[in-house]
Design a protein around this motif. Structure first.
Motif, mmCIF file in Angstrom:
data_model
loop_
_atom_site.group_PDB
_atom_site.id
_atom_site.type_symbol
_atom_site.label_atom_id
_atom_site.label_comp_id
_atom_site.label_asym_id
_atom_site.label_seq_id
_atom_site.Cartn_x
_atom_site.Cartn_y
_atom_site.Cartn_z
ATOM 1 N N VAL A 170 0.838 -1.202 0.000
ATOM 2 C CA VAL A 170 0.000 0.000 0.000
ATOM 3 C C VAL A 170 0.869 1.248 0.000
ATOM 4 N N GLU A 171 0.492 2.205 -0.842
ATOM 5 C CA GLU A 171 1.157 3.504 -0.928
ATOM 6 C C GLU A 171 0.139 4.566 -0.537
ATOM 7 N N ILE A 172 0.476 5.361 0.468
ATOM 8 C CA ILE A 172 -0.467 6.347 1.010
ATOM 9 C C ILE A 172 0.167 7.728 0.965
ATOM 10 N N THR A 173 -0.577 8.697 0.440
ATOM 11 C CA THR A 173 -0.074 10.065 0.315
ATOM 12 C C THR A 173 -0.759 10.973 1.328
ATOM 13 N N ILE A 174 0.056 11.636 2.153
ATOM 14 C CA ILE A 174 -0.437 12.596 3.146
ATOM 15 C C ILE A 174 0.310 13.902 2.949
ATOM 16 N N ASP A 175 -0.422 14.971 2.615
ATOM 17 C CA ASP A 175 0.163 16.295 2.421
ATOM 18 C C ASP A 175 1.359 16.249 1.464
ATOM 19 N N GLY A 176 1.202 15.488 0.384
ATOM 20 C CA GLY A 176 2.235 15.428 -0.634
ATOM 21 C C GLY A 176 3.364 14.457 -0.339
ATOM 22 N N GLN A 177 3.393 13.885 0.855
ATOM 23 C CA GLN A 177 4.431 12.913 1.216
ATOM 24 C C GLN A 177 3.882 11.499 1.050
ATOM 25 N N THR A 178 4.650 10.629 0.402
ATOM 26 C CA THR A 178 4.213 9.265 0.135
ATOM 27 C C THR A 178 4.866 8.288 1.108
ATOM 28 N N TYR A 179 4.065 7.381 1.623
ATOM 29 C CA TYR A 179 4.540 6.340 2.541
ATOM 30 C C TYR A 179 4.190 4.980 1.950
ATOM 31 N N ASN A 180 5.128 4.031 2.018
ATOM 32 C CA ASN A 180 4.921 2.700 1.461
ATOM 33 C C ASN A 180 4.930 1.658 2.574
ATOM 34 N N PHE A 181 3.861 0.890 2.646
ATOM 35 C CA PHE A 181 3.728 -0.160 3.643
ATOM 36 C C PHE A 181 3.595 -1.492 2.904
ATOM 37 N N THR A 182 4.540 -2.406 3.116
ATOM 38 C CA THR A 182 4.518 -3.675 2.393
ATOM 39 C C THR A 182 4.820 -4.833 3.335
ATOM 40 N N GLY A 183 4.384 -6.027 2.937
ATOM 41 C CA GLY A 183 4.711 -7.238 3.679
ATOM 42 C C GLY A 183 3.477 -7.985 4.140
ATOM 43 N N ASP A 184 3.714 -9.015 4.944
ATOM 44 C CA ASP A 184 2.620 -9.783 5.539
ATOM 45 C C ASP A 184 2.207 -9.128 6.852
ATOM 46 N N ALA A 185 0.934 -9.232 7.171
ATOM 47 C CA ALA A 185 0.419 -8.553 8.358
ATOM 48 C C ALA A 185 -0.667 -9.382 9.025
ATOM 49 N N ASP A 186 -0.833 -9.156 10.309
ATOM 50 C CA ASP A 186 -1.952 -9.700 11.074
ATOM 51 C C ASP A 186 -2.846 -8.542 11.485
ATOM 52 N N ALA A 187 -4.156 -8.790 11.570
ATOM 53 C CA ALA A 187 -5.084 -7.731 11.958
ATOM 54 C C ALA A 187 -6.358 -8.340 12.513
ATOM 55 N N ASN A 188 -7.097 -7.528 13.237
ATOM 56 C CA ASN A 188 -8.450 -7.910 13.631
ATOM 57 C C ASN A 188 -9.395 -7.555 12.500
ATOM 58 N N ARG A 189 -10.316 -8.470 12.184
ATOM 59 C CA ARG A 189 -11.266 -8.254 11.104
ATOM 60 C C ARG A 189 -12.652 -8.019 11.699
ATOM 61 N N HIS A 190 -13.345 -6.991 11.191
ATOM 62 C CA HIS A 190 -14.705 -6.684 11.626
ATOM 63 C C HIS A 190 -15.608 -6.658 10.393
ATOM 64 N N VAL A 191 -16.601 -7.529 10.368
ATOM 65 C CA VAL A 191 -17.495 -7.590 9.224
ATOM 66 C C VAL A 191 -18.835 -8.148 9.673
ATOM 67 N N ILE A 192 -19.915 -7.661 9.083
ATOM 68 C CA ILE A 192 -21.250 -8.208 9.314
ATOM 69 C C ILE A 192 -21.743 -8.773 7.997
ATOM 70 N N GLU A 193 -21.934 -10.074 7.956
ATOM 71 C CA GLU A 193 -22.340 -10.722 6.710
ATOM 72 C C GLU A 193 -23.835 -10.584 6.439
ATOM 73 N N ASN A 194 -24.654 -10.458 7.497
ATOM 74 C CA ASN A 194 -26.105 -10.452 7.338
ATOM 75 C C ASN A 194 -26.553 -9.190 6.595
ATOM 76 N N MET A 195 -27.056 -9.362 5.377
ATOM 77 C CA MET A 195 -27.494 -8.232 4.569
ATOM 78 C C MET A 195 -29.013 -8.083 4.577
ATOM 79 N N SER A 196 -29.700 -8.794 5.487
ATOM 80 C CA SER A 196 -31.161 -8.799 5.467
ATOM 81 C C SER A 196 -31.771 -7.725 6.369
#
Length: 293
Positions: free
Chosen positions: A125-151
């Protein structure tokens, strides 16, 4: 001496090109309509990843910045949390791969089964903040939040981007005022409140020097607020909690201010065209010191 007043009614909002409007009638109560809005096309891919770290449990850093999480919203926005900043891009998704564009570019690949819980990711991922670019790469762990119920219709209705149309202000308490604004310019709100005795200082008025552009509710319990401030769009994050998806309590505001603070409440009333009135209930306190007239 402090003056406290209540921001008892705030805004009309519009989504999907529909319109909504406020009223300058003090006794006006917006009619309640049961509506079923089209589910945004990206809703099935909506998910939030937070508490993101690398596979060794270390923060994911680039140029002194830390990537803390990314939310993929129901309306196709990718919101990256970088330290205290929220940067908004766009995304498309297919087979667990999220392709990002705009201010947030790159790919996020979800390697594990889509369900609430831990996620294994590959990020580039490449993210630009106020004209400055930051690159984040690699494998990662995270908490996932999702609601599957669409009804759940009420949840489907609210979880989308609401663009701001106009604002009606009703103050009650030490200060009484009613006025309709044709934009979300909060600086004018502060000036008018002072004309009615609010007693906001120059510093307090400065905290209202922004224009509200829109709100986005997500199934992951996040509320993103987009302002225009000093010619720049700024997105801030809060969390929402609701039992009926019509009345909400707002907390964890990234930058609490005189417009929205922790513990604020929001109610939603839909109009017949599918727009809605978003009403904020919050306390605003001003000081009589250095009163600006």
């Amino acid at each position: 001496m402090k003056k406290t007043f209540i921001l008892a009614a705030m805004a009309a909002a519009v989504a999907l090109g529909f319109t909504a409007c406020g009223s300058d009638d003090d006794d006006y109560v917006a009619p309640k309509h049961d509506v079923v809005l089209p589910v945004p096309t990206s809703a099935k891919n909506a998910v939030a990843f937070d508490q993101m770290v690398d596979t060794n449990g270390n923060p994911i850093k680039s140029g002194g910045k830390t990537l803390k999480g990314i939310t993929f919203t129901e309306t196709g926005n990718a919101v990256a949390e970088i330290d205290g900043d929220y940067v908004v891009g766009k995304y498309t998704a297919k087979d667990g791969i999220y392709t990002l564009s705009g201010s947030v570019k790159g790919i996020v690949k979800d390697l594990t089964t889509r369900a609430t819980g831990d996620a294994d990711l590959t990020i580039q991922v490449e993210i630009t903040i106020d004209g400055q670019t930051y690159n984040f790469t690699g494998d990662a762990d995270a908490n996932r939040h999702v609601i599957e119920n669409m009804s759940n219709t009420a949840l489907n209705n609210i979880c989308r981007k609401w663009n701001f149309k106009d604002m009606s202000l009703s103050l009650d308490g030490d200060v009484k005022m009613l006025k309709v604004y044709q934009s979300g310019d909060l600086s004018q709100l502060g000036k008018d409140a002072n004309d009615n005795g609010a007693g906001l200082t120059i510093d307090e008025l400065g905290k209202l020097n922004k224009t509200v552009l829109g709100f986005e509710f997500t199934r992951s319990g996040k509320l993103y607020l987009t302002y225009k401030e000093a010619g720049k769009e700024v997105t801030e994050c809060a969390s929402w909690d609701s039992k009926n998806f019509e009345d909400f309590v707002i907390n964890n505001v990234t930058n609490p201010n005189k417009f929205i603070s922790n513990g604020s409440k929001i109610s939603i009333i839909y109009n017949a065209n599918g727009g809605c009135t978003i009403t904020f209930f919050t306390n605003i306190t001003g000081s009589k010191k250095n009163l600006v007239i």
